[in-house]
Design an enzyme around this catalytic site. Structure first.
Site, mmCIF file in Angstrom:
data_model
loop_
_atom_site.group_PDB
_atom_site.id
_atom_site.type_symbol
_atom_site.label_atom_id
_atom_site.label_comp_id
_atom_site.label_asym_id
_atom_site.label_seq_id
_atom_site.Cartn_x
_atom_site.Cartn_y
_atom_site.Cartn_z
ATOM 1 N N GLU A 393 0.818 -1.215 0.000
ATOM 2 C CA GLU A 393 0.000 0.000 0.000
ATOM 3 C C GLU A 393 0.850 1.264 0.000
ATOM 4 O O GLU A 393 0.573 2.215 -0.713
ATOM 5 C CB GLU A 393 -0.964 0.010 1.195
ATOM 6 C CG GLU A 393 -2.258 -0.726 0.947
ATOM 7 C CD GLU A 393 -2.087 -2.234 0.897
ATOM 8 O OE1 GLU A 393 -1.032 -2.744 1.335
ATOM 9 O OE2 GLU A 393 -3.018 -2.923 0.412
ATOM 10 N N HIS A 462 -10.550 -5.276 8.868
ATOM 11 C CA HIS A 462 -11.384 -5.014 7.689
ATOM 12 C C HIS A 462 -12.639 -4.255 8.094
ATOM 13 O O HIS A 462 -13.716 -4.509 7.568
ATOM 14 C CB HIS A 462 -11.804 -6.326 7.010
ATOM 15 C CG HIS A 462 -10.673 -7.147 6.481
ATOM 16 N ND1 HIS A 462 -9.801 -7.818 7.293
ATOM 17 C CD2 HIS A 462 -10.261 -7.388 5.198
ATOM 18 C CE1 HIS A 462 -8.903 -8.461 6.556
ATOM 19 N NE2 HIS A 462 -9.161 -8.212 5.275
#
Lengths: 658, 414
Positions: A393, A462
């Site tokens: 990322e 998440h």
């Protein structure tokens, strides 16, 4: 004169040396207000590399970047005035030594944090590839940065996509004041490049001609589409890490003197004399001219005024003209679309219209995205515009930053906002600050999109919300839509704008359906929606909480409690005016927010209303938030964290009864 | 060493005082014990003596004359020759608090335990929301007169609205927003706080005064005679004439029109007076406008129309708003004196008793039969003290005994 010729290199190096010596003196005289890291002893590297570059090639540099800026063609006045904090400075006094920007000549900034420039050079290379331009991205960095993840993520991405980028490691043997040998598992930087199958060369960085030759071959290879090269230039800085700092706690005077004797300028001078390319007096005259040029820059910089204090807030965001006008009412009847389909339509439409837009993410290529965000687009636009990334990322957000700096419009599809935390430094230190640090010259249309929110037993990696955190920082826009129509309208605005946007989609809303207007309706940022009108109490909610609050409103309506429900839709900018107008009517405010209460957007709204709407309040402002806990997995535990419609109704009832 | 001059605590309960000015010019030398400045505390105004000898140097942020400042505030220094004033000026070294054990000042004190020596309680018994405060300001409602109805024990806007239910649509009622505010002096603040301790509401006191109503009765008779011959000139009632005279007296004693607004007094710019009307549905108080500037004839016409409207239930809500004083008259029912109840946010109400013919001793030892009546004034002691209220009554008595009203011409006999 060919700027790659030995004489041109010599002149370039002389100018760097003269300006650095002038700045060192100015630092002692108090003219330089902040840090001043000189490049003395390393001039051959900047001169040899930049001699290969045109204005359109993009250089990304370090805190020790004066030499890169000058070699890339920055006027000495622009550099010196910037260090003096003057209006004539290359960043208008916003940057100083560590943020030198001159995009018009491809000087894309020096940086106080070194790793990201590697990713940005990769990003610029990506943008050039996307635009079919023959330019290259160049990253200068020290030996310290090669121990940073950005180096590895950047080299890997450049290698897999064969990007036109040149990595120039100036191994001056100290990461600030830590000897590289003491912190390197493998002290060969070139060997690390080879690990990514990147052609990597270890060269004598104090030999301007060797650097020039290696850089020439590397840049030619890049322009020919043969991918990146890593040059490890062994060199040494002969002045302290920064002016005014002690130098002999971590290295010896003898070592410094030894390297001074290896001065790259003296070495090239000897070479020119040996080959009869110039006479001593010629070269002395060149040195005198360089000194005169540095002195003239100093005199002009001192004469330049300081920037006006009133301009301090200019360039935090791109000019407002970039934001779309108020939405026009749709002329044709609405359709019913799911949240996901609505955003897909906006993205597909924008990609068809604007070839600068490309998407980065894990599984967003052929697979079409974890949440079908890019479904079918790979078949239309191909892998360059629908780029499946490695799981890095930080790397691909840094790439997106550099690509935007070089004119592309990246969309980072990060799947879950939790993943994006790996890239927070790139977002906050680089993407969000770049427009400002470049004094408004670099536009940063970086769209970062993905899921937030608790549900479906996704557990704690998440399910985070994070919008309050991002809203804290200037330079970012943060959208948190709650309906398909809002999602479509805000995404259109994000895709058309010139500012970085975090577009956060609640996972529990992706499949909801709702009416979406025909045509290309775009919603401005910072305009709240009055979801439901009422008179007794104002409720502000975002994303999933809008839906739960709506449910509570219906229950309460039967009890005679009339709720006005407001969805700010974007938390940065935040439309406080609509909230204030509602509180003026109702006198009561409840903020329902799935995110944590502490330092959250609810606190910001409460403070804003207490400040500007104090006399309208008939009761304390209340907040109802998600519980302050990592998100647990088990459904019973998970649902205990998030306000449901009953809890919201209860909170509204209690507030109305106060 | 520079000697600090601080605002002294003149009494045990004094928290702030009004600095009235230096008695010595800045820079001048004073001897210890020489009067240095004047301060108004909650009880009295006092000259404060210099505690040391030296040259007076006022603090850079010394209060202006008339400014109210906290006890302990550094006002300046007395400096020996060659000394310079220290900086920064404030806050000064703390002056011992009024009550040493006040750590838990917010804890409620049961009213039964409250003694006159107990600390002064806040003027408001209940907190009010900002919105309620704004509504109370706009409507001239005294928050101290309200009780909260919600669960939080806080006065809400709806509580204020409930106290003044009528919507204000009548243009004349705009007069209500036209106020002049006057800060409370420390003395007034202290009196009010003391009086209202355990009584966070108006503190009513009633004064009675008998007066000779002979001339009033004669005046009324003259109007009646004229009305009998000229239907176009209806006679004003005794009450109309009284309201007219009350208007004159209020003009002379405006403090009777003030209303209590918690931290200041509020004076209306125009004096409207309510008068009580007994109706089949109970008491109604229509309001006569601008009584000081309205001629008696017009006032009487207004009153006639309003009393009629009140009795037939047609009174507009706005007709009952905006008064700063009320006159209530039970004389027609034979009541000689009574204790009228103040109508918040007003601070005073005049009760008028029956005109009674009674024997009054004369100075020469004889008696005369005179028409007399009793005036009963109830007022809020937070707003004013007994003496000014009494002086108002005296003025009114004098107006009643010598009414400055032109009697109508005697009817001409052909």
């Amino acid at each position: 004169m060919d700027k790659r010729s030995p004489l041109a290199l010599y002149r370039s190096m002389l100018l760097i040396r003269a300006v650095e010596e002038r700045l060192a003196l100015s630092h002692q005289q108090g003219l330089v207000h902040g840090a001043c890291h000189t490049y003395v002893g390393q001039e051959s590297v900047a001169a040899g590399v930049c001699a290969q570059l045109a204005d359109a090639d993009a250089v990304f540099s370090t805190h020790r970047g004066h030499g890169h800026a000058l070699a890339k063609g920055m006027q000495p006045l622009r550099l010196v005035a910037e260090l003096y904090g003057r209006e004539a400075g290359c960043s208008g006094g916003r940057g100083g030594s560590m943020h030198l920007f001159e995009p018009a000549i491809g000087m894309m900034g020096t940086s106080g944090i070194v790793g990201p420039c590697i990713l940005q050079a990769v990003g610029a290379a990506y943008a050039f590839r996307l635009a079919r331009l023959p330019h290259v991205g160049v990253a200068f960095f020290g030996d310290g940065a090669v121990n940073n993840g950005a180096f590895h993520e950047g080299l890997n991405m450049a290698a897999i996509w064969k990007l036109p980028v040149l990595f120039v490691c100036e191994n001056n043997q100290f990461a600030t004041e830590v000897p590289f040998a003491s912190v390197a598992g493998n002290p060969s930087v070139a060997a690390r490049g080879a690990a990514y199958r990147i052609p990597s060369f270890e060269i004598d960085g104090n030999d301007a001609l060797a650097v020039e030759q290696a850089a020439r071959e590397a840049v030619e290879a890049a322009r020919l589409g043969n991918g990146p090269t890593l040059l490890e230039c062994r060199t040494y800085r002969t002045r302290p890490h920064a002016e005014g700092m002690g130098d002999f706690t971590y290295r010896t005077r003898e070592e410094v003197e030894r390297w001074k004797a290896l001065c790259p300028i003296a070495r090239l001078r000897q070479h020119l004399l040996d080959l009869g390319m110039a006479t001593g007096p010629d070269l002395d005259a060149m040195a005198a001219m360089a000194a005169a040029e540095a002195e003239a820059a100093h005199v002009a910089a001192v004469a330049s005024p300081f920037p006006l204090a009133s301009s301090a807030l200019a360039h935090v965001l791109a000019p407002a003209s970039a934001t779309p006008p108020e939405p026009q009412p749709p002329t044709r009847p609405a359709r019913t679309l799911s949240f996901m389909k609505a955003t897909h339509e906006a993205l597909a439409e924008a990609m068809a219209r604007d070839p600068r837009i490309f998407v980065l993410g894990e599984g967003i290529g052929q697979r079409g995205g974890n949440f079908a965000t890019t479904s079918g687009l790979h078949a239309i636009h191909g892998p360059e515009r629908l780029r499946d990334t490695p799981i890095c990322e930080r790397g691909f957000v840094g790439l997106a930053c550099g690509a935007a700096m070089a004119g592309a419009r990246p969309v980072v599809d990060f799947m879950f906002a939790d993943f994006l935390l790996d890239a927070v430094g790139e977002i906050l230190n680089q993407v969000a600050k770049m427009h400002y640090m470049s004094s408004g010259r670099l536009r940063m249309p970086v769209l970062l999109r993905g899921c937030i929110g608790i549900g479906h037993s996704a557990a704690t990696h998440h399910s985070g919300s994070y919008y309050s955190m991002y809203a804290h920082f200037p330079g970012l826009r943060v959208a948190v839509p709650s309906s398909p129509a809002d999602a479509m309208g805000l995404l259109r605005t994000a895709l058309a704008g010139d500012d970085p946007v975090l577009f956060l989609e609640h996972r529990e809303l992706l499949n909801i359906k709702g009416p979406v207007p025909e045509g290309s309706h775009a919603l401005p940022f910072g305009k709240a929606a009055v979801v439901r009108e009422g008179s007794h109490v104002t409720v502000v909610a975002l994303a999933l909480m809008v839906h739960r609050a709506l449910h509570a409103c219906s229950v309460l309506a039967e009890e005679g409690i009339s709720v006005e429900l407001i969805d700010p839709r974007t938390v940065a900018p935040l439309d406080l005016q609509t909230i204030l107008a509602s509180v003026a009517k109702t006198g009561r405010l409840l903020v329902v927010d799935e995110d944590f209460a502490h330092c959250g957007i609810g606190a910001e709204i409460a403070a804003g209303v207490a400040n500007a709407g104090f006399d309208d309040l008939d009761a304390p402002i209340r907040r109802l938030n998600g519980a302050a806990s990592p998100t647990p997995y088990s459904p019973t535990l998970e649902s205990a964290l998030v306000p449901d419609a009953d809890a919201i109704a209860r909170a509204i009832r209690d507030l109305c009864a106060e | 060493m520079p000697s600090e001059i601080q605002l002294p605590r003149l009494g045990w309960s004094m928290e702030e005082g009004r600095f009235l000015g230096w008695l010595v010019r800045p820079g001048e030398r004073v001897a210890a014990g020489q009067p240095l400045f004047t301060v108004e505390g909650d009880k009295a105004t006092q000259d404060v003596e210099a505690s040391a000898s030296g040259r007076l140097v006022p603090a850079p942020d010394a209060p202006a004359e008339g400014e109210t400042v906290a006890v302990g505030r550094v006002l300046g220094w007395l400096l020996a020759d060659g000394e310079a004033a220290p900086t920064p000026a404030n806050p000064g070294t703390p002056i011992a608090p009024a009550e040493p054990a006040r750590a838990d000042a917010t804890a409620p004190v049961p009213p039964s335990l409250a003694s006159p020596a107990a600390p002064i309680s806040p003027v408001h018994a209940f907190p009010a929301s900002p919105r309620a405060r704004r509504a109370a300001r706009a409507r001239g409602v005294d928050l101290a007169s309200l009780s909260p109805s919600g669960t939080a024990g806080r006065i809400r806007e709806r509580d204020v609205l409930a106290a003044t239910p009528a919507p204000r649509a009548h243009p004349q009622s705009r007069a209500r927003t036209d106020w002049r505010e006057e800060p409370l002096s420390p003395a007034r603040r202290t009196i009010a706080a003391r009086l209202s301790h355990g009584h966070p509401r108006p503190v009513p006191v009633t004064l009675n005064l008998r007066c000779d109503a002979s001339r009033l009765v004669a005046l009324r008779m003259a109007f009646k005679v004229r009305a009998a011959t000229d239907p176009a000139e209806p006679a004003p009632t005794l009450n109309d004439i009284l309201v007219h005279l009350v208007g004159i007296a209020l003009g002379q004693h405006p403090v009777l029109t003030a209303s209590w607004a918690g931290d200041h007094l509020r004076f209306p710019r125009v004096i409207h007076v309510g008068f009580a009307v007994d109706t089949p549905d109970g008491l109604r108080v229509p309001v006569l406008r601008d009584v000081c500037n309205t001629p008696l004839k017009e006032l009487a016409a207004q009153a006639r129309a309003m009393a009629g409207a009140a009795r037939s239930g047609r009174l507009a809500p706005a007709d009952t708003e905006g008064a700063c004083f009320t006159v209530t008259n039970l004389g027609a029912l034979g009541i000689e004196s009574f204790t009228p109840v103040v109508n918040p946010p007003e601070s005073a109400i005049l009760g008028v008793g029956a005109v009674v013919r009674e024997a009054v001793p004369l100075e020469d030892g004889g008696f005369a039969a005179l028409d007399r009546m009793t005036l009963s004034l109830t007022f809020d002691h937070r707003v004013l003290d007994g003496a000014p209220a009494a002086r108002f009554l005296q003025s009114l008595r004098s107006l009643i005994e010598h009414p400055p009203v032109q009697p109508p011409p005697s009817p001409s006999h052909p």
